[in-house]
Scaffold this motif. Structure first.
Motif, PDB file in Angstrom:
ATOM      1  N   HIS A  10      67.554  13.438  60.567  1.00 55.57           N
ATOM      2  CA  HIS A  10      67.313  14.799  60.036  1.00 55.57           C
ATOM      3  C   HIS A  10      68.458  15.205  59.101  1.00 55.57           C
ATOM      4  CE1 HIS A  10      63.598  16.092  61.760  1.00 55.57           C
ATOM      5  NE2 HIS A  10      63.965  15.876  63.011  1.00 55.57           N
ATOM      6  N   ASP A  13      68.101  13.415  55.904  1.00 56.86           N
ATOM      7  CA  ASP A  13      67.034  14.085  55.132  1.00 56.86           C
ATOM      8  C   ASP A  13      67.606  15.238  54.335  1.00 56.86           C
ATOM      9  OD1 ASP A  13      63.952  14.225  57.113  1.00 56.86           O
ATOM     10  OD2 ASP A  13      65.000  12.616  56.072  1.00 56.86           O
ATOM     11  N   ASN A  57      55.861  17.607  60.568  1.00 60.56           N
ATOM     12  CA  ASN A  57      56.024  16.791  59.354  1.00 60.56           C
ATOM     13  C   ASN A  57      55.486  15.378  59.493  1.00 60.56           C
ATOM     14  OD1 ASN A  57      57.022  18.899  57.975  1.00 60.56           O
ATOM     15  ND2 ASN A  57      59.190  18.307  58.152  1.00 60.56           N
ATOM     16  N   ASN A  58      55.400  14.879  60.708  1.00 64.73           N
ATOM     17  CA  ASN A  58      54.733  13.580  60.877  1.00 64.73           C
ATOM     18  C   ASN A  58      53.267  13.773  60.482  1.00 64.73           C
ATOM     19  OD1 ASN A  58      53.513  11.343  63.231  1.00 64.73           O
ATOM     20  ND2 ASN A  58      55.085  10.718  61.777  1.00 64.73           N
ATOM     21  N   ASP A  61      52.952  13.836  56.828  1.00 59.85           N
ATOM     22  CA  ASP A  61      52.822  12.476  56.272  1.00 59.85           C
ATOM     23  C   ASP A  61      51.379  12.018  56.348  1.00 59.85           C
ATOM     24  OD1 ASP A  61      55.926  11.171  57.736  1.00 59.85           O
ATOM     25  OD2 ASP A  61      55.550  12.336  55.911  1.00 59.85           O
ATOM     26  N   PHE A 129      52.851  12.575  66.168  1.00 58.76           N
ATOM     27  CA  PHE A 129      54.270  12.905  66.384  1.00 58.76           C
ATOM     28  C   PHE A 129      55.135  11.798  65.805  1.00 58.76           C
ATOM     29  CE2 PHE A 129      54.328  16.705  68.766  1.00 58.76           C
ATOM     30  CZ  PHE A 129      53.264  16.721  69.653  1.00 58.76           C
ATOM     31  N   GLY A 130      56.268  12.192  65.313  1.00 61.44           N
ATOM     32  CA  GLY A 130      57.243  11.213  64.802  1.00 61.44           C
ATOM     33  C   GLY A 130      58.537  11.376  65.561  1.00 61.44           C
ATOM     34  N   ILE A 131      59.618  11.544  64.818  1.00 59.51           N
ATOM     35  CA  ILE A 131      60.940  11.597  65.477  1.00 59.51           C
ATOM     36  C   ILE A 131      61.187  12.945  66.138  1.00 59.51           C
ATOM     37  CG2 ILE A 131      61.991   9.857  63.971  1.00 59.51           C
ATOM     38  CD1 ILE A 131      63.308  12.121  62.403  1.00 59.51           C
ATOM     39  N   GLY A 132      60.229  13.846  66.006  1.00 61.70           N
ATOM     40  CA  GLY A 132      60.440  15.202  66.561  1.00 61.70           C
ATOM     41  C   GLY A 132      59.927  15.389  67.966  1.00 61.70           C
ATOM     42  N   ASN A 134      59.758  15.934  71.584  1.00 61.63           N
ATOM     43  CA  ASN A 134      60.889  16.281  72.464  1.00 61.63           C
ATOM     44  C   ASN A 134      60.460  16.763  73.847  1.00 61.63           C
ATOM     45  OD1 ASN A 134      59.958  18.866  72.136  1.00 61.63           O
ATOM     46  ND2 ASN A 134      61.363  19.292  70.429  1.00 61.63           N
ATOM     47  N   ARG A 135      59.182  16.618  74.145  1.00 63.67           N
ATOM     48  CA  ARG A 135      58.711  16.960  75.488  1.00 63.67           C
ATOM     49  C   ARG A 135      57.367  16.267  75.719  1.00 63.67           C
ATOM     50  NH1 ARG A 135      58.482  21.145  71.920  1.00 63.67           N
ATOM     51  NH2 ARG A 135      56.603  22.478  71.828  1.00 63.67           N
ATOM     52  N   ALA A 136      56.874  16.376  76.921  1.00 64.78           N
ATOM     53  CA  ALA A 136      55.650  15.623  77.266  1.00 64.78           C
ATOM     54  C   ALA A 136      54.499  16.032  76.344  1.00 64.78           C
ATOM     55  CB  ALA A 136      55.275  15.895  78.711  1.00 64.78           C
ATOM     56  N   ASP A 159      55.843   6.121  61.321  1.00 64.37           N
ATOM     57  CA  ASP A 159      57.210   6.385  61.738  1.00 64.37           C
ATOM     58  C   ASP A 159      57.468   6.040  63.203  1.00 64.37           C
ATOM     59  OD1 ASP A 159      59.689   9.025  61.417  1.00 64.37           O
ATOM     60  OD2 ASP A 159      59.769   6.881  61.007  1.00 64.37           O
TER      61      ASP A 159
HETATM   62  N1  LIG Z   1      63.783  10.933  56.841  1.00 61.74           N
HETATM   63  C1  LIG Z   1      62.650  10.725  57.423  1.00 61.74           C
HETATM   64  O1  LIG Z   1      62.528   9.870  58.316  1.00 61.74           O
HETATM   65  C2  LIG Z   1      61.485  11.564  57.006  1.00 61.74           C
HETATM   66  C3  LIG Z   1      60.506  11.757  57.947  1.00 61.74           C
HETATM   67  N2  LIG Z   1      59.433  12.512  57.718  1.00 61.74           N
HETATM   68  C4  LIG Z   1      58.453  12.688  58.757  1.00 61.74           C
HETATM   69  O2  LIG Z   1      58.836  13.814  59.519  1.00 61.74           O
HETATM   70  C5  LIG Z   1      58.724  13.463  60.880  1.00 61.74           C
HETATM   71  C6  LIG Z   1      59.567  14.357  61.723  1.00 61.74           C
HETATM   72  O3  LIG Z   1      58.947  15.627  61.573  1.00 61.74           O
HETATM   73  P1  LIG Z   1      59.214  16.805  62.618  1.00 61.74           P
HETATM   74  O4  LIG Z   1      58.412  17.961  62.190  1.00 61.74           O
HETATM   75  O5  LIG Z   1      60.679  16.960  62.773  1.00 61.74           O
HETATM   76  O6  LIG Z   1      58.707  16.256  64.005  1.00 61.74           O
HETATM   77  P2  LIG Z   1      57.287  15.747  64.466  1.00 61.74           P
HETATM   78  O7  LIG Z   1      56.311  15.848  63.363  1.00 61.74           O
HETATM   79  O8  LIG Z   1      57.492  14.479  65.139  1.00 61.74           O
HETATM   80  O9  LIG Z   1      56.908  16.887  65.584  1.00 61.74           O
HETATM   81  C7  LIG Z   1      56.517  18.140  65.135  1.00 61.74           C
HETATM   82  C8  LIG Z   1      57.074  19.239  66.008  1.00 61.74           C
HETATM   83  O10 LIG Z   1      56.337  19.330  67.193  1.00 61.74           O
HETATM   84  C9  LIG Z   1      57.115  19.977  68.199  1.00 61.74           C
HETATM   85  N3  LIG Z   1      56.963  19.184  69.394  1.00 61.74           N
HETATM   86  C10 LIG Z   1      57.736  18.154  69.819  1.00 61.74           C
HETATM   87  N4  LIG Z   1      57.244  17.649  70.942  1.00 61.74           N
HETATM   88  C11 LIG Z   1      56.143  18.347  71.243  1.00 61.74           C
HETATM   89  C12 LIG Z   1      55.190  18.305  72.287  1.00 61.74           C
HETATM   90  N5  LIG Z   1      55.270  17.368  73.231  1.00 61.74           N
HETATM   91  N6  LIG Z   1      54.197  19.190  72.294  1.00 61.74           N
HETATM   92  C13 LIG Z   1      54.089  20.112  71.301  1.00 61.74           C
HETATM   93  N7  LIG Z   1      54.960  20.211  70.245  1.00 61.74           N
HETATM   94  C14 LIG Z   1      55.957  19.357  70.256  1.00 61.74           C
HETATM   95  C15 LIG Z   1      58.534  19.986  67.680  1.00 61.74           C
HETATM   96  O11 LIG Z   1      58.840  21.283  67.279  1.00 61.74           O
HETATM   97  P3  LIG Z   1      59.432  22.340  68.345  1.00 61.74           P
HETATM   98  O12 LIG Z   1      59.934  23.419  67.462  1.00 61.74           O
HETATM   99  O13 LIG Z   1      58.258  22.739  69.205  1.00 61.74           O
HETATM  100  O14 LIG Z   1      60.475  21.600  69.095  1.00 61.74           O
HETATM  101  C16 LIG Z   1      58.477  19.053  66.478  1.00 61.74           C
HETATM  102  O15 LIG Z   1      59.352  19.418  65.472  1.00 61.74           O
HETATM  103  C17 LIG Z   1      59.126  12.028  60.887  1.00 61.74           C
HETATM  104  O16 LIG Z   1      58.754  11.373  62.057  1.00 61.74           O
HETATM  105  C18 LIG Z   1      58.409  11.517  59.675  1.00 61.74           C
HETATM  106  O17 LIG Z   1      57.079  11.196  59.969  1.00 61.74           O
HETATM  107  C19 LIG Z   1      59.254  13.185  56.443  1.00 61.74           C
HETATM  108  O18 LIG Z   1      57.929  13.144  56.100  1.00 61.74           O
HETATM  109  C20 LIG Z   1      59.993  12.476  55.327  1.00 61.74           C
HETATM  110  C21 LIG Z   1      61.400  12.139  55.674  1.00 61.74           C
END
Ligand SMILES: NC(=O)C1=CN([C@@H]2O[C@H](COP(=O)(O)OP(=O)(O)OC[C@H]3O[C@@H](n4cnc5c(N)ncnc54)[C@H](OP(=O)(O)O)[C@@H]3O)[C@@H](O)[C@H]2O)[C@H](O)CC1
Ligand SMILES: [K+]
Length: 496
Positions: A10, A13, A57-58, A61, A129-132, A134-136, A159
């Motif tokens: 992050h 990024d 953001n996953n 993508d 979901f990608g690197i974000g 953070n819970r079940a 990812d």
């Molecule tokens: N540099 C790079 O690698 C790039 C990666 N990209 C893509 O972006 C994702 C990461 O995106 P992000 O939004 O940070 O995370 P996710 O999409 O994986 O998850 C989205 C949000 O969902 C929430 N979350 C987490 N766990 C859960 C769950 N179990 N249930 C519900 N919601 C959940 C969490 O947000 P919170 O605010 O709720 O914590 C996550 O943020 C990366 O993997 C790539 O695919 C970019 O496209 C380019 C650069």
């Protein structure tokens, strides 16, 4: 290639967005277009695709990938698993673009949706979901992923396979998208290489999305993913004007009645990896066998008919490799002790030598610094003790390496070379290496590089890489299950 954590990624990024003066959406577009190229190469021709997209953001993508596949003429449907009320900013941009510029059917799926009605196209792209994560997983997301895992489809994860945690170990019985391919951005992630859910990754392809290299170089990481670029950083080219003396003289000590193949494989592998000369200290029963099986190796008969024994050498070996087929008898313990004390250079200890070490920890006091131990998982347990989870195992390996100033080559699906706090994760090899004699060959390869003046750490990293690369060369035209240690040795000349 440095293995970074989600928070480091992050940060990279953000730094890239600021310093390359691009928007986060442009970075997403860059990543998605690169992923589309990989998908095209995997599919070879357009096939109907279901994109499972999250709302982060996953998911962003995934929606971008859907758009670009549609533009290329692919039949695409999108299922948005709406696990948050709001879309992330960039995900929303891509959602709107799909609606405005394509005829793609975008269905929003929530916990109230009917899972029974769900069908998938022959290709499923996981961008939930990608690197974000953070819970079940929300239960409805679990159900969709479970159904996707049972579908007759090719599965591609973007990812990270959804459900796999990166900042902690994924709990047992978790639902994780079972990918045939994982297209991961910028670098692989540590948990990809741990046995817990390692099979869910499928074939890992790393996509460089141009994150700022100078920023990444300044980041600290204990974990290095060893690919060809890393090896090229220290691989030595040989010169025409050189002679075998430049490439060392290895002593291999091991073998016993009925297990002479072990040292024969080690000696052959060492010779096929470039060592100048090999001498095998062999039980008397093995002398003729070795002279036939490895004519290039010299043989010294031990004082015992069936086992190795301590023996005065009439030459000074560059390095010693000991343990394969050695057995664990009193004479074997004496032989190991003798050669550990004789060796002033780092020594490689494998197989029974490791089991003797485990039972005679006093021998560590005499072990030359930076000696190399090459345990498989059972031998590792006997050396470092039982471990809890995979992170505990990593800590124990680092501690053991520091405590005895040794290099630990932990042989597994992904072989980890551990020295002090650094862990080198090998990128080559395949399941075919789980075969008798594979470790004997590896010991010979690593020892050979030791004799060629690579450092003990370089010898271990390079040896593991070459060993796996030879296996990968063999399996380009043969099945993994048909691989034998001799095939690895015969393919060594095809590597690097
Ligand atoms: N540099 C790079 O690698 C790039 C990666 N990209 C893509 O972006 C994702 C990461 O995106 P992000 O939004 O940070 O995370 P996710 O999409 O994986 O998850 C989205 C949000 O969902 C929430 N979350 C987490 N766990 C859960 C769950 N179990 N249930 C519900 N919601 C959940 C969490 O947000 P919170 O605010 O709720 O914590 C996550 O943020 C990366 O993997 C790539 O695919 C970019 O496209 C380019 C650069
Ligand atoms: K994913």
């Amino acid at each position: 290639m440095k293995i970074l954590t989600p928070s480091q990624l992050h940060k990279a990024d953000q730094y890239t967005i600021e310093h390359q003066k691009i928007s986060s959406w442009e970075l997403m577009e860059r990543a998605s277009l690169a992923a589309v190229e990989k998908i095209k190469a995997i599919l070879k021709a357009p096939k109907p695709v279901t994109v499972l997209a999250g709302s982060g953001n996953n998911g962003g993508d995934g929606l971008a990938i859907a758009f670009h596949l549609d533009q290329l003429g692919y039949e695409v449907e999108v299922l948005v698993l709406k696990y948050t009320t709001e879309y992330s900013k960039d995900c929303k941009i891509n959602f709107d673009r799909l609606q405005a510029k394509t005829e793609i059917k975008v269905e929003e799926f929530t916990e109230d949706s009917n899972i029974e009605s769900l069908n998938f196209k022959p290709v499923i792209i996981d961008a939930v979901f990608g690197i974000g994560l953070n819970r079940a997983l929300p239960e409805f997301v679990e159900k969709v992923i479970k159904k996707a895992n049972h579908a007759q489809a090719l599965r591609i994860a973007i990812d990270v396979p959804s459900g796999l945690f990166l900042s902690k170990l994924t709990p047992p019985q978790s639902i994780v998208f079972e990918a045939d391919y994982t297209l991961t951005f910028q670098c692989p992630k540590l948990n990809f290489f741990l046995p817990d859910y390692g099979n869910a990754l499928g074939k890992i392809q790393v996509i460089d999305i141009g994150l700022d290299k100078s920023f990444i170089n300044k980041l600290d990481s204990d974990f290095e993913f060893v690919n060809k670029k890393y090896i090229d950083g220290f691989y030595k080219v040989r010169h025409r004007f050189s002679h075998k003396g430049d490439y060392g003289h290895l002593l291999v000590a091991g073998g016993q009645y009925g297990i002479m193949g072990s040292v024969s494989l080690t000696a052959k592998a060492a010779l096929k990896s470039g060592v100048g000369k090999v001498t095998v200290l062999s039980p008397q029963c093995g002398v003729e066998i070795l002279q036939h099986s490895v004519p290039e190796a010299m043989v010294i008969p031990s004082d015992d008919i069936e086992q190795v024994s301590p023996k005065h050498l009439n030459f000074k070996p560059s390095n010693i490799c000991i343990g394969m087929g050695l057995g664990q008898s009193k004479l074997a313990v004496k032989s190991l002790t003798y050669f550990i004390r004789l060796s002033k250079q780092p020594i490689l200890i494998d197989a029974d030598g490791l089991n003797i070490l485990s039972k005679n920890k006093n021998l560590f006091e005499d072990l030359p610094d930076q000696s190399i131990l090459t345990p498989h998982q059972g031998e590792l347990k006997r050396l470092i003790g039982e471990w809890g989870d995979q992170y505990d195992k990593l800590d124990k390996m680092k501690k053991f390496s520091r405590q005895y100033n040794i290099i630990l080559v932990s042989k597994d699906a992904y072989t980890f070379t551990v020295y002090d706090d650094q862990v080198y994760i090998n990128s080559t090899g395949n399941s075919g290496l789980a075969t008798a004699g594979s470790g004997d060959a590896l010991a010979g390869i690593i020892s050979s590089f030791l004799c060629q003046n690579y450092s003990p750490l370089e010898s271990s990293i390079l040896g593991v890489y070459i060993h796996g690369k030879a296996a990968d060369f063999y399996t380009t035209s043969n099945s993994e299950l048909s691989l034998t240690a001799s095939d690895v040795i015969n393919c060594l000349g095809k590597t690097l």
